[in-house]
Every structure is written in structure tokens, then in C-alpha cells.
Design a protein around this motif. Structure first.
Motif: not given
Length: 269
Positions: A257-261
Motif C-alpha cells: 500500500s502507498e500512503r502520503f501525508l
């Protein structure tokens, strides 16, 4: 409906006894799970690592110092309901009617209000209404609206799904697919700056996922509908069966999974 329910019960019983479960039984068990934005059923059957920045904790800290806060696309209100401290004014938006009802029930005790509004609609709030706007995993981002409702000096804090998230599962069912950049962190950065906001933080992380059986895969795909657009068990039955055999022979299916803040502020003050 009755045969599917019977198979689902048989599959659950077999799982409790540690017996092998057939592909058809696992499919029936998955189809018996109500569709909704609730991943509780997947506990013990699918896992996903969490980003290092611990979004819920960050939101809790920012909410504690806010006077007026808005959570966009709040879901069922779980995050806000668990806050240790809430601001004097707390509002949220949500588009799915069942979630609206749940969020209103959860947030009423802390004085929060929930407005039903489509994800791509204008926000029903006055200009410069909030000193904090948050959003976890938005489906649509309307940066001009976010900038409009932020007060000068106010902040937007959001954890988002990045480009190519769970692409291994997409490719397993659909064959190799190009990775769309619609959800790319760089696109979010550009959108924020185009709306007149200053991006003060942008972090990205790739996170391991695993699916222990084909039922977990099916429940996930029925819930997160953009991973395999138009997903239907019968349409992808052959691919699902092949994936079931792969899991049975080699262990859990693994994906990323790819996440960014992203944190952005409206200039002022």
C-alpha cells in the motif's frame, strides 16, 4: 441467498476447526459480508502496516489546539469520536448515508455536527470558517474549497492513498496495468500550491500488506472499489480461483500500500 449463507456458515465452521476450505466456500463466506467501509471482518485474515507518522495521533494533537475544525469525508466518525480533546467547534462532512447516521450518533456526545454532502460538491461552510481542516483517505480533493474554508494561518492535514497502491492485486486480476498518477503525492502538492496554500510537510511511505485467503481478497475488493474497477466475483472467477490456488500452495498473497501525508497552510496572520 440461502445456499450462499449456508456455505458461508460451513466455511466459518471449518476455519474454526482448522479444516481446509474450498474456493467455493470461501467465496460464499466473503459474499455474505455486508459491503461497507468497515474492515473489522478482515482482522486476522489480512494485515497492513501503518505509516510511521501515526496520523490519528497527529490529528489528536492538532485538534487539541484548534478552535474550529472540519473533518472532510469523515466516514463513520471513528477517528473524531476517539479524540481525547475536541475543539469548541467540530464539524464533519460525509457522502454515504449509512455513514452519516453513524457519524452523527458518534459525534453528538462531543458536540460535533455532521453534514451530508457529496465528495465532489462545494463545502457548505462560509469562507475562513476553520483554523484546521483534516481528511483521511479522501476520494476527491477540491483544493480551492479547502483553501476557501481555511482561516488565514489555518492548516490542512491529510493522510492519502498514493499512486499504485495495492497494484499487485490489480495486476493479479486484470493483468499488468499502467499506474495512474491521479493519486500521486506530486499531484497533491501541485493542487495545494495552485490553490494558494503553502505546503509545509510532505511524507511518503510504502507499506507491506498480506491477504491470508481468497475471502479476504474478495471482501477487500468489494470495499475498496478502485483497486479493481467494476469488480465482480463472477466476472473474475477464474482469476480468483487461480489466486486461491497460489495462496493455498505458497502462503499469503503479498502487496504494497502507498500512503502520503500532506500538510498545507493558508498564508496569513
Amino acid at each position: 441467498m440461502a445456499p450462499e449463507t449456508g456455505r458461508a456458515e460451513a466455511a466459518r465452521s471449518a476455519r474454526l476447526r482448522g479444516m481446509p476450505r474450498t474456493f467455493d466456500d470461501l467465496v460464499a463466506e466473503a459474499l455474505a459480508v455486508p459491503v461497507g467501509w468497515d474492515f473489522g471482518w478482515l482482522a486476522g485474515r489480512a494485515t497492513e502496516a501503518r505509516p510511521w507518522w501515526r496520523y490519528a495521533r497527529l490529528v489528536g494533537k492538532r485538534m487539541a489546539g484548534a478552535q474550529a475544525a472540519l473533518d472532510i469525508q469523515t466516514g463513520a466518525g471513528e477517528l473524531l469520536a476517539g479524540l481525547p480533546v475536541v475543539p469548541p467547534r467540530l464539524a464533519a462532512t460525509e457522502s454515504w448515508p449509512p455513514n452519516v447516521a453513524l457519524a452523527r450518533q458518534r459525534l453528538a456526545p462531543v458536540g460535533g455536527t455532521v453534514v451530508e454532502v457529496a465528495d465532489d460538491a462545494d463545502l457548505p461552510f462560509d469562507d475562513a470558517s476553520f483554523d484546521l481542516v483534516t481528511c483521511r483517505h479522501p476520494t476527491v480533493l477540491r483544493w480551492p474549497e479547502i483553501a476557501r474554508v481555511l482561516a488565514p494561518g489555518g492548516s490542512y492535514l491529510s493522510q492519502q492513498v498514493g499512486a499504485g497502491s495495492v497494484r499487485e492485486l490489480t495486476d493479479a486480476l486484470m493483468g499488468p496495468q499502467p499506474v495512474s498518477q491521479v493519486r500521486a503525492a506530486a499531484r497533491a502538492l501541485g493542487g495545494a500550491e495552485a490553490a494558494g496554500l503553502d505546503v509545509v510537510a510532505l511524507h511518503q511511505q510504502s507499506l507491506p500488506m498480506r491477504f491470508d485467503d481468497i475471502a479476504a481478497v474478495i471482501v477487500f475488493l468489494r470495499t475498496v472499489i478502485w483497486i479493481v474497477p467494476g469488480f465482480d466475483v463472477e466476472r473474475y472467477r477464474d482469476r480468483l480461483a487461480a489466486l486461491h490456488e497460489q495462496i493455498s500452495a505458497h502462503g499469503p498473497f503479498r502487496a504494497t500500500s502507498e500512503r502520503f501525508l500532506i500538510e498545507a497552510r493558508r498564508p496569513g496572520r
